[in-house]
Design a protein around this motif. Structure first.
Motif, PDB file in Angstrom:
ATOM      1  N   LEU A 117       0.872  -1.172   0.000  1.00 42.24           N
ATOM      2  CA  LEU A 117       0.000   0.000   0.000  1.00 42.24           C
ATOM      3  C   LEU A 117       0.914   1.229   0.000  1.00 42.24           C
ATOM      4  N   ASP A 118       0.870   1.960  -1.127  1.00 39.39           N
ATOM      5  CA  ASP A 118       1.769   3.090  -1.389  1.00 39.39           C
ATOM      6  C   ASP A 118       1.207   4.363  -0.761  1.00 39.39           C
ATOM      7  N   ASP A 119       2.062   5.336  -0.498  1.00 37.96           N
ATOM      8  CA  ASP A 119       1.625   6.658   0.004  1.00 37.96           C
ATOM      9  C   ASP A 119       0.770   6.497   1.256  1.00 37.96           C
ATOM     10  N   PHE A 120       1.128   5.528   2.084  1.00 36.82           N
ATOM     11  CA  PHE A 120       0.278   5.219   3.236  1.00 36.82           C
ATOM     12  C   PHE A 120       0.130   6.429   4.160  1.00 36.82           C
ATOM     13  N   ALA A 150      10.033   3.291   4.204  1.00 27.57           N
ATOM     14  CA  ALA A 150       9.856   4.744   4.288  1.00 27.57           C
ATOM     15  C   ALA A 150      10.392   5.333   2.999  1.00 27.57           C
ATOM     16  N   GLU A 151       9.572   6.134   2.307  1.00 26.69           N
ATOM     17  CA  GLU A 151      10.011   6.665   1.015  1.00 26.69           C
ATOM     18  C   GLU A 151      10.430   8.122   1.127  1.00 26.69           C
ATOM     19  N   GLY A 152      11.268   8.549   0.190  1.00 24.55           N
ATOM     20  CA  GLY A 152      11.673   9.960   0.148  1.00 24.55           C
ATOM     21  C   GLY A 152      12.676  10.359   1.208  1.00 24.55           C
TER      22      GLY A 152
HETATM   23 CA    CA Z   1       4.846   6.416  -2.904  1.00 22.74          CA
END
Ligand code: CA
Ligand code: C2E
Ligand code: CA
Ligand code: CA
Length: 279
Positions: free
Chosen positions: A178-181, A235-237
């Protein structure tokens, strides 16, 4: 402002028709890119914090317009969705990703996991689970190596259809992230409904976590939640050492971001992985 009304009105009309024309031209160019060889793929490595090892990569599509240069997928993915090109574009991404990954494996390089983004229109496509399984099989790739990233906004329409598809994918051995959670309306209720293997904390929380204690608490809570639900967490970004250190303290295991690697093409990925395999 009133006295300028008439001129403004003319200008507005004029710019609207320009906008519509530009959009049509961009759509046409995207169509041509898709039909020719105007699209390409980048891979952004994901890193296990404890070992600093590369544990996977996310596939990101790229388009360089013949005149305008590189166009962000944040622009052309929605454009593809609006103009009925998304299924074809998505199929191109999946096929090309499999082709490139099999090339990588043939070079004797290992990559534990590959993540591919799927948009709602791809998920709603009839027979999407079979299409994905067939494509991998054609390249001799194992489903367990692949994970599909979906956003919760893609689940709002036709929720049942999408959940069934995700269930099928999990049964076939694929991962589902699940992206951009945390950015949607019902993140928590989706945790109950979806057959997930991974949560990806949205970049916006990571950006703010070293400035603002509320964001830090949210990140900490998502990390604990993932732990309790037995989900992988990415954790992205991640762009700074400070963010990385804080995430590590909080028990986050995997990160993705410019601090480690920017998205790169296959040749760069092969170089990177062969040097890190050797060291
Ligand atoms: Ca994302
Ligand atoms: P996303 O899935 O959330 O992908 C992460 C985006 O964050 C990528 O942008 C990536 O290049 C960028 N990024 C990674 N690390 C950092 C960082 O440290 N700092 C900053 N500022 N950004 C970072 P990109 O490649 O421009 O893609 C934008 C969005 O377009 C993606 O967001 C995804 O929603 C969509 N997209 C890209 N490729 C595909 C695709 O093949 N299929 C579909 N359906 N969507 C795609
Ligand atoms: Ca993604
Ligand atoms: Ca995003």
């Amino acid at each position: 402002a009133k006295s300028a009304g008439r001129n403004t009105f003319c200008f507005y009309n004029h710019s609207m028709s320009n906008q519509a024309r530009d959009r049509l031209a961009l759509e046409q160019a995207l169509r041509e890119a898709l039909a020719g060889d105007g699209l390409s793929l980048h891979f952004q490595p994901k890193v296990t914090l404890a070992t600093q090892a590369i544990c996977g990569a996310e596939v990101l599509v790229r388009w360089s317009h013949p005149v305008l240069g590189p166009i962000s997928p944040a622009i052309f993915i929605p454009l593809a969705e609006r103009s009925g090109l998304m299924v074809e574009l998505g199929a191109w991404v999946v096929n090309e990703a499999c082709r490139q990954v099999s090339e990588l494996l043939q070079a004797g390089i290992t990559l534990p996991s590959v993540a591919i983004n799927l948009s709602v229109q791809e998920l709603e496509r009839l027979g999407v689970a079979e299409f994905l399984a067939d494509t991998l099989e054609r390249y001799g790739l194992q489903p367990s190596m692949f994970e599909f990233e979906v956003t919760e906004t893609s689940l709002i329409h036709r929720e049942k259809v999408v959940i069934d598809v995700l269930q099928r994918l999990r049964e076939q051995g694929f991962g589902v992230a699940l992206d951009d959670f945390g950015t949607g309306y019902s993140s928590l209720s989706y945790l109950r409904k979806l057959p997930l293997s991974t949560l990806k904390i949205d970049r916006s929380f990571v950006v703010d976590m070293t400035e603002d204690e509320v964001s830090a608490s949210i990140v900490q809570t998502i990390i604990s939640l993932a732990e309790n639900l037995n989900l992988h967490l990415v954790a992205e970004g991640v762009e700074t050492i400070e963010q990385r250190d804080r995430l590590m303290e909080m028990g986050c295991d995997t990160v993705q971001g410019y601090l480690y690697y920017r998205p790169m093409d296959l040749q760069e990925l092969i170089c990177l992985l062969s040097s890190s395999n050797a060291s």
